[in-house]
Write an enzyme that holds these catalytic residues in place. Structure first.
Site, PDB file in Angstrom:
ATOM      1  N   ASP A  88     -36.448  22.910  47.604  1.00  0.00           N
ATOM      2  CA  ASP A  88     -36.876  21.549  47.280  1.00  0.00           C
ATOM      3  C   ASP A  88     -38.218  21.463  46.550  1.00  0.00           C
ATOM      4  O   ASP A  88     -39.052  22.365  46.639  1.00  0.00           O
ATOM      5  CB  ASP A  88     -37.004  20.731  48.567  1.00  0.00           C
ATOM      6  CG  ASP A  88     -35.660  20.397  49.183  1.00  0.00           C
ATOM      7  OD1 ASP A  88     -34.653  21.024  48.800  1.00  0.00           O
ATOM      8  OD2 ASP A  88     -35.624  19.518  50.074  1.00  0.00           O
TER       9      ASP A  88
ATOM     10  N   HIS B 201     -39.009  25.619  50.033  1.00  0.00           N
ATOM     11  CA  HIS B 201     -39.613  24.861  48.937  1.00  0.00           C
ATOM     12  C   HIS B 201     -40.155  25.772  47.841  1.00  0.00           C
ATOM     13  O   HIS B 201     -40.667  26.857  48.128  1.00  0.00           O
ATOM     14  CB  HIS B 201     -40.751  23.973  49.457  1.00  0.00           C
ATOM     15  CG  HIS B 201     -40.300  22.933  50.435  1.00  0.00           C
ATOM     16  ND1 HIS B 201     -40.001  23.234  51.762  1.00  0.00           N
ATOM     17  CD2 HIS B 201     -40.087  21.595  50.298  1.00  0.00           C
ATOM     18  CE1 HIS B 201     -39.624  22.126  52.379  1.00  0.00           C
ATOM     19  NE2 HIS B 201     -39.679  21.120  51.522  1.00  0.00           N
TER      20      HIS B 201
END
Length: 270
Positions: free
Chosen positions: A95, A240
């Site tokens: 992400d 991430h």
């Protein structure tokens, strides 16, 4: 000889010379077409200039989204959306990118271990780094819409503002890559009826996760590694590549990916 005779002879000689010149000229032009002139030197053929400037790269035309039924909750497990996936399948989702430093390093690690992932992209990041978004697609990874500006309070926003966040990101990602995202992840896992409705209108399945190492908080490489190694078949893993320093995540994945594969788990993209 009288003077008159001399002048007469001179006139006759002059007339004879003129006649001879006329006859000679006649022989030169005999057989030549009427009105012929001396030929001119042939000029070089005119070659039009060739435009050597590079052609602009055409902007890919993304397909129009086809609405899907609105869900009441997000998907946490692979087999809820891919029922035919093998039981040992796991999905890595990444992400908050693309990021100019961490996304290339993430892609390199994935390529090293032949892992395909799903990247949740933020529209404003795609606007700044469209070539990185294009590289993600070129290397065979899946795309997911993660809103335009990543508002953590999205569940409290009006339907209009929610739709604006999702629509702008959807269009930005699609125009940069030529791929319309098929999945949507809400920032912070915050959901509402408006969020589910907008995702469905754009043809996207809402997804969450099973395994969250909270790498965004930089808890340390060891913590990230332990959390992700708890994965089992059917799990969706979260990490991430944007939103801050992701060196811990990269270091952890260098150990996690081969260990999970050695346990017989198979990474798939959603």
């Amino acid at each position: 000889m009288e003077f008159r005779d001399v002048m007469t002879r001179r006139r006759m000689i002059a007339l004879g010379a003129a006649s001879a010149a006329l006859l000679l000229a006649g022989d030169r032009v005999k057989g030549a077409p009427a009105g012929a002139r001396h030929p001119l030197a042939r000029g070089r053929a005119v070659i039009p200039p060739v435009d050597t400037s590079p052609s602009p790269t055409p902007t890919p035309t993304p397909p129009s989204p086809t609405p899907v039924p609105r869900r009441k909750q997000a998907v946490y497990r692979i087999h809820d959306i891919l029922p035919d996936a093998p039981p040992n399948a796991i999905a890595l989702t990444i992400d908050d990118g693309p990021h100019p430093e961490w996304t290339p390093k993430m892609l390199d690690v994935l390529a090293e271990h032949d892992v395909k992932a799903t990247f949740s992209l933020i529209g404003i990041q795609v606007k700044q780094y469209p070539k990185l978004a294009q590289r993600i697609v070129a290397e065979g990874h899946q795309l997911c819409n993660h809103t335009m500006n990543h508002p953590l309070w999205i569940a409290e926003m009006s339907s209009h503002k929610v739709d604006k966040e999702i629509t702008e990101a959807h269009e930005r990602i699609a125009h940069a890559t030529g791929v319309a995202p098929r999945f949507f992840r809400s920032p912070g896992g915050a959901w509402s009826k408006a969020v589910f409705a907008s995702a469905a209108r754009h043809g996207m399945v809402p997804i969450d996760w099973d395994i969250d190492p909270r790498d965004w908080a930089r808890p340390g490489t060891a913590h990230i590694r332990r959390s992700m190694l708890a994965a089992k078949g059917g799990d969706i893993l979260l990490c991430h590549d944007g939103g801050g320093d992701r060196s811990e995540t990269i270091k952890a994945l260098r150990k996690v990916l081969p260990k999970l594969q050695a346990r017989g788990l198979s990474f798939i993209q959603l």
